[in-house]
Design a protein around this motif. Structure first.
Motif, PDB file in Angstrom:
ATOM      1  N   MET A   1       0.637  -1.206   0.228  1.00  0.00           N
ATOM      2  CA  MET A   1      -0.026   0.017   0.041  1.00  0.00           C
ATOM      3  C   MET A   1       0.845   1.483  -0.294  1.00  0.00           C
ATOM      4  N   ASN A   2       0.408   2.250  -0.808  1.00  0.00           N
ATOM      5  CA  ASN A   2       1.424   3.008  -0.567  1.00  0.00           C
ATOM      6  C   ASN A   2       1.404   4.453   0.374  1.00  0.00           C
ATOM      7  N   GLU A   3       1.922   5.178   0.513  1.00  0.00           N
ATOM      8  CA  GLU A   3       1.425   6.455   1.458  1.00  0.00           C
ATOM      9  C   GLU A   3       0.744   7.653   1.173  1.00  0.00           C
ATOM     10  N   PHE A   4      -0.442   6.772   1.316  1.00  0.00           N
ATOM     11  CA  PHE A   4      -1.622   8.132   0.607  1.00  0.00           C
ATOM     12  C   PHE A   4      -2.271   8.447   2.002  1.00  0.00           C
ATOM     13  N   ASN A   5      -2.128   9.684   1.778  1.00  0.00           N
ATOM     14  CA  ASN A   5      -2.569  10.851   3.160  1.00  0.00           C
ATOM     15  C   ASN A   5      -3.510  11.618   1.594  1.00  0.00           C
ATOM     16  N   LEU A   6      -4.539  11.790   2.485  1.00  0.00           N
ATOM     17  CA  LEU A   6      -5.761  12.505   1.791  1.00  0.00           C
ATOM     18  C   LEU A   6      -5.377  14.067   2.133  1.00  0.00           C
ATOM     19  N   ASN A   7      -5.615  14.411   3.203  1.00  0.00           N
ATOM     20  CA  ASN A   7      -5.301  15.269   4.244  1.00  0.00           C
ATOM     21  C   ASN A   7      -4.684  16.182   2.753  1.00  0.00           C
ATOM     22  N   LYS A   8      -3.122  16.081   2.753  1.00  0.00           N
ATOM     23  CA  LYS A   8      -2.253  16.160   1.637  1.00  0.00           C
ATOM     24  C   LYS A   8      -1.995  16.637   0.772  1.00  0.00           C
ATOM     25  N   ILE A   9      -3.512  15.968  -0.346  1.00  0.00           N
ATOM     26  CA  ILE A   9      -4.025  16.153  -1.445  1.00  0.00           C
ATOM     27  C   ILE A   9      -5.374  17.236  -1.674  1.00  0.00           C
ATOM     28  N   ILE A  10      -6.245  17.282  -0.689  1.00  0.00           N
ATOM     29  CA  ILE A  10      -6.897  18.288  -0.441  1.00  0.00           C
ATOM     30  C   ILE A  10      -6.525  19.620  -0.485  1.00  0.00           C
ATOM     31  N   ARG A  11      -6.896  20.173  -1.955  1.00  0.00           N
ATOM     32  CA  ARG A  11      -6.775  22.016  -1.521  1.00  0.00           C
ATOM     33  C   ARG A  11      -7.167  22.419  -0.276  1.00  0.00           C
ATOM     34  N   PRO A  12      -6.231  23.643   0.296  1.00  0.00           N
ATOM     35  CA  PRO A  12      -5.964  23.885   2.014  1.00  0.00           C
ATOM     36  C   PRO A  12      -7.867  24.966   2.139  1.00  0.00           C
ATOM     37  N   ASN A  13      -7.786  25.515   0.939  1.00  0.00           N
ATOM     38  CA  ASN A  13      -9.528  26.079   0.904  1.00  0.00           C
ATOM     39  C   ASN A  13     -10.083  25.775   0.581  1.00  0.00           C
ATOM     40  N   ILE A  14     -10.500  24.293   0.494  1.00  0.00           N
ATOM     41  CA  ILE A  14     -11.600  23.420   0.420  1.00  0.00           C
ATOM     42  C   ILE A  14     -11.359  22.495   2.306  1.00  0.00           C
ATOM     43  N   GLN A  15     -10.475  22.367   2.843  1.00  0.00           N
ATOM     44  CA  GLN A  15     -10.005  21.888   3.698  1.00  0.00           C
ATOM     45  C   GLN A  15     -10.591  22.856   4.675  1.00  0.00           C
ATOM     46  N   LYS A  16     -10.409  24.391   5.135  1.00  0.00           N
ATOM     47  CA  LYS A  16     -10.978  25.320   5.634  1.00  0.00           C
ATOM     48  C   LYS A  16     -12.378  25.322   5.229  1.00  0.00           C
ATOM     49  N   LEU A  17     -12.972  25.006   4.039  1.00  0.00           N
ATOM     50  CA  LEU A  17     -14.347  25.148   3.664  1.00  0.00           C
ATOM     51  C   LEU A  17     -15.157  24.893   5.000  1.00  0.00           C
ATOM     52  N   LYS A  18     -15.913  26.388   5.073  1.00  0.00           N
ATOM     53  CA  LYS A  18     -17.804  25.830   5.980  1.00  0.00           C
ATOM     54  C   LYS A  18     -18.421  25.384   4.897  1.00  0.00           C
ATOM     55  N   ALA A  19     -19.239  24.212   5.174  1.00  0.00           N
ATOM     56  CA  ALA A  19     -19.952  23.925   4.083  1.00  0.00           C
ATOM     57  C   ALA A  19     -21.588  24.858   4.693  1.00  0.00           C
ATOM     58  N   TYR A  20     -21.982  24.913   3.670  1.00  0.00           N
ATOM     59  CA  TYR A  20     -23.770  25.345   2.834  1.00  0.00           C
ATOM     60  C   TYR A  20     -24.657  24.832   3.954  1.00  0.00           C
ATOM     61  N   SER A  21     -25.183  25.317   4.928  1.00  0.00           N
ATOM     62  CA  SER A  21     -25.783  24.616   5.390  1.00  0.00           C
ATOM     63  C   SER A  21     -27.411  24.481   5.304  1.00  0.00           C
ATOM     64  N   SER A  22     -28.227  23.835   4.667  1.00  0.00           N
ATOM     65  CA  SER A  22     -29.093  24.143   3.927  1.00  0.00           C
ATOM     66  C   SER A  22     -30.428  24.109   5.116  1.00  0.00           C
ATOM     67  N   ALA A  23     -31.504  24.355   5.106  1.00  0.00           N
ATOM     68  CA  ALA A  23     -32.722  23.749   5.744  1.00  0.00           C
ATOM     69  C   ALA A  23     -32.778  22.412   6.113  1.00  0.00           C
ATOM     70  N   ARG A  24     -33.003  22.164   4.885  1.00  0.00           N
ATOM     71  CA  ARG A  24     -33.064  20.698   4.916  1.00  0.00           C
ATOM     72  C   ARG A  24     -31.993  19.717   6.215  1.00  0.00           C
ATOM     73  N   ASP A  25     -30.499  20.281   5.768  1.00  0.00           N
ATOM     74  CA  ASP A  25     -29.817  19.564   6.291  1.00  0.00           C
ATOM     75  C   ASP A  25     -29.581  19.805   7.409  1.00  0.00           C
TER      76      ASP A  25
END
Length: 354
Positions: free
Chosen positions: A1-25
Motif C-alpha cells: 500500500m502506498n503512503e496515501f494521505n488525503l489531507n495532503k492532496i485536498i486543496r487548503p481552501n477546501i479543507q478550511k471550507l465551512k459547508a453551506y447548511s441548508s434548512a433540510r440539512d
C-alpha cells in the motif's frame, strides 16, 4: 500500500471550507408544518428535495454492498469529475492525467479548472503503457488519474494488474470511470474500495439504466472522500423529480436486467452482421453498449448515413477511420445494417482526411 494521505492532496481552501447548511440539512425527519426554508406553502413540488438523497443511497447500499456513507450522488458523472478537480487541484499549479483516446470531459473539466492535463496514448491494442506512466507517478503536483474502463470510445477494459499497480504506486486520487460497467463481463472495482483509500469509482444512470435525460451519476469512495464531496457540492444538486425517477428504477431491478440483456444480445447480433458488410474493415472488441468499427472512409460513410437520417459518432479524430455505433433497438439496428449495405463502397475507398 502506498503512503496515501488525503489531507495532503485536498486543496487548503477546501479543507478550511465551512459547508453551506441548508434548512433540510439542519432538520432531519418528518414534520407536519415546514416554516424553515422560505418555501411556497402551495403546490406539489414546492418543497426542496432531500439534499443528501438518503433513500437512493440506502437502496444503492444494498444493491452494491457498499456503506451508504461511501456513496455520493451527482448531477451526472460530469459533476463528479468537475468536483474532483475543484477539491484536489490548485488552479494553475496542479496536474491531472488520463489515457487517450478516452472520454472528452476530462480534458474540458481540466481546462475549465485551469489544471494541466497529461494525456498518455494507449498502446496499439488500447491498453495502458505502464512504462510511459512511470515517470509521472512521483510528481507531487499530479493529483488525479482518470481511467475509463470500459473505455470510451474503444470499448475495452484495461488490465486489472495495471490498474491495481497504479492504485498501489500513486499517492493521489485514482478515478475509475465505470459508466459502461453494467454491460461488461468484468467486475466493478467497487469491491476494492476497502483496499485503496485513494480510489473513486464513478458510475451513472445514463447508460444501462436508461436514464440519460435524468442526469444522475454516482461516486463510490472512502467515507472521508465522500464527506468532502458533500461539503463542496451545491446544496440541492438532485431535484425531487429526478430522485423519484431513480428510486422507481432501483425498485424495479428485474426490468433493468431484462433491458440490459436485450442490449447485450443485440450487440452480439449486430457485431456478427457487421462482419459481413464489405466496407467494415475491423470491429474492435467491446465491453460496452457500443461498437467501434473501422471503415474505408469514415467521413463518407458517416455522411451517407446522416443522409438516411441515421446518426453514428465519427471518432476518426481519435481512432483513424472509425465510427462508434451505439447499440439500438432491433429495428434501429436492422435499419443501420440495411443502410450500410447500400452505401457506395467505391466512393468510400478514398483515404479519409478527417
Amino acid at each position: 500500500m502506498n503512503e496515501f494521505n488525503l489531507n495532503k492532496i485536498i486543496r487548503p481552501n477546501i479543507q478550511k471550507l465551512k459547508a453551506y447548511s441548508s434548512a433540510r440539512d439542519e432538520f432531519k425527519g418528518e414534520a407536519e408544518v415546514y416554516l424553515d426554508a422560505n418555501e411556497n406553502p402551495y403546490g406539489t413540488l414546492n418543497r426542496y428535495p432531500d439534499p443528501q438523497q438518503i433513500k437512493i443511497k440506502e437502496l444503492l447500499s444494498e444493491i452494491k454492498s457498499v456503506d451508504k456513507n461511501q456513496i455520493f450522488i451527482g448531477n451526472g458523472s460530469d459533476e463528479i469529475i468537475d468536483l474532483a478537480f475543484r477539491i484536489f487541484c490548485e488552479p494553475g499549479k496542479d496536474k491531472a492525467l488520463t489515457f487517450i483516446p478516452s472520454y472528452g470531459m476530462y480534458s474540458v473539466s481540466a481546462a475549465i479548472n485551469d489544471v494541466s492535463l497529461i494525456e498518455l496514448p494507449l498502446t496499439e491494442d488500447f491498453q495502458i503503457d505502464i512504462n510511459s506512466l512511470e515517470t509521472y507517478l512521483g510528481d507531487e503536483n499530479l493529483k488525479l488519474i482518470f481511467i475509463c474502463s470500459p473505455n470510451n470510445p474503444t470499448g475495452n477494459c484495461f488490465e486489472d494488474k495495471v490498474i491495481q499497480y497504479i492504485l498501489r504506486k500513486f499517492k493521489g486520487i485514482v478515478i475509475i470511470d465505470e459508466a459502461y460497467i453494467d454491460f461488461s463481463t468484468k467486475e466493478s472495482y467497487i469491491s476494492l474500495l476497502s483496499n485503496y483509500p485513494n480510489l473513486i469509482i464513478s458510475q451513472t444512470f445514463s447508460k444501462a439504466w436508461g436514464l440519460a435525460g435524468v442526469r444522475v451519476g454516482v461516486a463510490y469512495a472512502d467515507s472521508k472522500i465522500i464527506e468532502v464531496y458533500n461539503k463542496v457540492k451545491p446544496p440541492y444538486n438532485i431535484s425531487t423529480l429526478n430522485q423519484e425517477v431513480i428510486l422507481n428504477k432501483l425498485n424495479n431491478l428485474a426490468q433493468f436486467e431484462i433491458e440490459k440483456n436485450i442490449i447485450i444480445d443485440q450487440k452480439e447480433k449486430l457485431e456478427k452482421q457487421l462482419q459481413e458488410i464489405e466496407l467494415v474493415k475491423k470491429i474492435y472488441p467491446s465491453e460496452a453498449n457500443f461498437l467501434l468499427i473501422e471503415v474505408s472512409n469514415a467521413n463518407e460513410v458517416y455522411n451517407q448515413l446522416v443522409n438516411q437520417k441515421i446518426i453514428t459518432r465519427n471518432r476518426s479524430n481519435l481512432v483513424n477511420n472509425c465510427l462508434r455505433i451505439t447499440i439500438g433497438s432491433e429495428i434501429e439496428n436492422k435499419r443501420l445494417l440495411r443502410a450500410l449495405q447500400f452505401i457506395d463502397v467505391a466512393s468510400s475507398n478514398v483515404e479519409s482526411s478527417f
